[in-house]
Design a protein around this motif. Structure first.
Motif, short mmCIF file in Angstrom:
data_model
loop_
_atom_site.label_atom_id
_atom_site.label_comp_id
_atom_site.label_asym_id
_atom_site.label_seq_id
_atom_site.Cartn_x
_atom_site.Cartn_y
_atom_site.Cartn_z
N ASN A 251 18.28 30.39 75.54
CA ASN A 251 17.43 30.01 74.42
C ASN A 251 15.97 30.37 74.75
O ASN A 251 15.47 29.99 75.81
CB ASN A 251 17.54 28.51 74.15
N PRO A 252 15.27 31.09 73.87
CA PRO A 252 13.94 31.57 74.21
C PRO A 252 12.89 30.48 74.39
O PRO A 252 11.99 30.62 75.22
CB PRO A 252 13.59 32.51 73.06
N LEU A 253 12.97 29.40 73.61
CA LEU A 253 11.98 28.34 73.78
C LEU A 253 12.16 27.62 75.11
O LEU A 253 11.18 27.31 75.80
CB LEU A 253 12.05 27.35 72.61
N LEU A 254 13.40 27.35 75.48
CA LEU A 254 13.65 26.73 76.78
C LEU A 254 13.20 27.65 77.90
O LEU A 254 12.59 27.21 78.89
CB LEU A 254 15.13 26.39 76.93
N LEU A 255 13.46 28.95 77.75
CA LEU A 255 13.02 29.90 78.77
C LEU A 255 11.50 29.98 78.85
O LEU A 255 10.94 30.09 79.95
CB LEU A 255 13.59 31.29 78.46
N ALA A 256 10.83 29.95 77.73
CA ALA A 256 9.37 29.99 77.74
C ALA A 256 8.80 28.81 78.53
O ALA A 256 7.85 28.97 79.31
CB ALA A 256 8.82 29.98 76.31
N ARG A 257 9.40 27.64 78.35
CA ARG A 257 8.96 26.47 79.12
C ARG A 257 9.17 26.69 80.61
O ARG A 257 8.29 26.39 81.44
CB ARG A 257 9.76 25.25 78.65
N GLN A 258 10.32 27.25 80.99
CA GLN A 258 10.64 27.47 82.40
C GLN A 258 9.76 28.56 83.01
O GLN A 258 9.21 28.40 84.11
CB GLN A 258 12.12 27.82 82.54
N VAL A 259 9.62 29.67 82.31
CA VAL A 259 8.83 30.78 82.84
C VAL A 259 7.37 30.36 83.00
O VAL A 259 6.72 30.66 84.01
CB VAL A 259 8.95 32.02 81.93
N GLY A 260 6.83 29.68 82.00
CA GLY A 260 5.45 29.21 82.11
C GLY A 260 5.27 28.26 83.27
O GLY A 260 4.25 28.31 83.98
#
Length: 287
Positions: A92-101
């Motif tokens: 999921n891109p929003l979950l990934l954005a949280r993790q990558v950030g």
């Protein structure tokens, strides 16, 4: 040319000390692999071996690459980390954005996001994502993750992902570079269009050189030929001072190596032997 260390299939307890030794030796990065699970029966062939077989089995150790980057980043100060590559399609891109950030911030900007689609239908279906239209979906995922990581209040309304205004804080202090993997023409176009670099799986030199030239052509078509662009390569037929010089001349900017394999040490070999191989490789090739 930079050298990065591939740590695929190493025991988890070795990862932090290997990163520390690689940093001491002058390696630029740790290349972090991604594998969600081992399915007993695969519906598709693995695309990066001649016979389509997987190079690992159900007992081979893997760790989530984002968690690994955070753990190794906490124990180092200068070496970088990038996923090589994380399979976007089943996530999921929003979950990934949280993790990558989070990883980018916790490593003080020492993280690069290498991305691919994923090759196994099971990884999509069993994670609740359709295998069909995976390429178009990944294109939107990249847009979403970049948008959110840019900071501030943002919204997105696409074909596959749709959300109203939201913000994730803190945003990374500097842009997270995106490295796009894949050997197909579609993947090369994606790298040229939206990537800060391209990353290979195992390839021969002549194929790498041809791919580099094709990427140059595509980047020019997109008006990006003057922007910085990494070429991260796993070359299977050029080694040693002369081989690495040939890679650099062909435009490879970052060679991913597993030094212990050169010395006959297995993926699951002892830590001390791997550390010795890192030091030997660095003495012969770095500096």
């Amino acid at each position: 040319m930079k050298f990065s260390v591939g740590i695929a299939m190493s025991p988890l307890e070795q990862l932090v000390p290997l990163a520390q030794t690689a940093e001491e030796c002058g390696f630029a990065n740790i290349a972090l692999p991604d594998s969600l699970f081992f399915m007993e029966t695969a519906a598709a062939d693995y695309p990066y071996t001649p016979d389509g077989s997987r190079m690992w089995n159900a007992e081979t150790p893997w760790v989530d690459p984002l968690i690994a980057a955070a753990a190794m980043g906490a124990a180092t100060s200068t070496i970088g980390f990038y996923t090589n590559v994380l399979k976007l399609g089943s996530r999921n891109p929003l979950l990934l954005a949280r993790q990558v950030g989070s990883v980018a911030n916790l490593t003080q900007g020492r993280f690069g996001f290498g991305v691919g689609i994923g090759w196994a239908p099971e990884e999509f279906e069993w994670c609740g994502v359709p295998y069909a239209k995976r390429g178009a979906r990944v294109d939107e995922m990249i847009e979403v993750i970049k948008l959110v990581l840019g900071g501030g209040m943002v919204e997105y309304h696409g074909k596959f992902y749709d959300f109203d205004r939201l913000q994730m804080s803190p945003a990374p202090s500097s842009p997270v570079p995106f490295y796009v993997g894949g050997h197909t023409e579609v993947a090369l176009k994606r790298a040229a269009r939206v990537g800060d670099g391209w990353t290979s799986a195992m390839m021969k030199f002549k194929d790498l050189a041809a791919t580099k030239l094709r990427l140059d052509e595509l980047r020019a078509e997109y008006g990006r030929e003057n922007e910085p662009f990494e070429i991260q390569a796993v070359c299977i037929d050029r080694f040693g001072k002369d081989g690495y010089a040939e890679l650099a001349e062909a435009g490879i900017t970052d060679t991913i190596v597993v030094p212990w394999l050169f010395d006959g040490v297995a993926f699951d070999g002892p830590l001390e032997a791997k550390q010795d191989s890192l030091r030997k490789f660095a003495a012969e090739n770095i500096g």
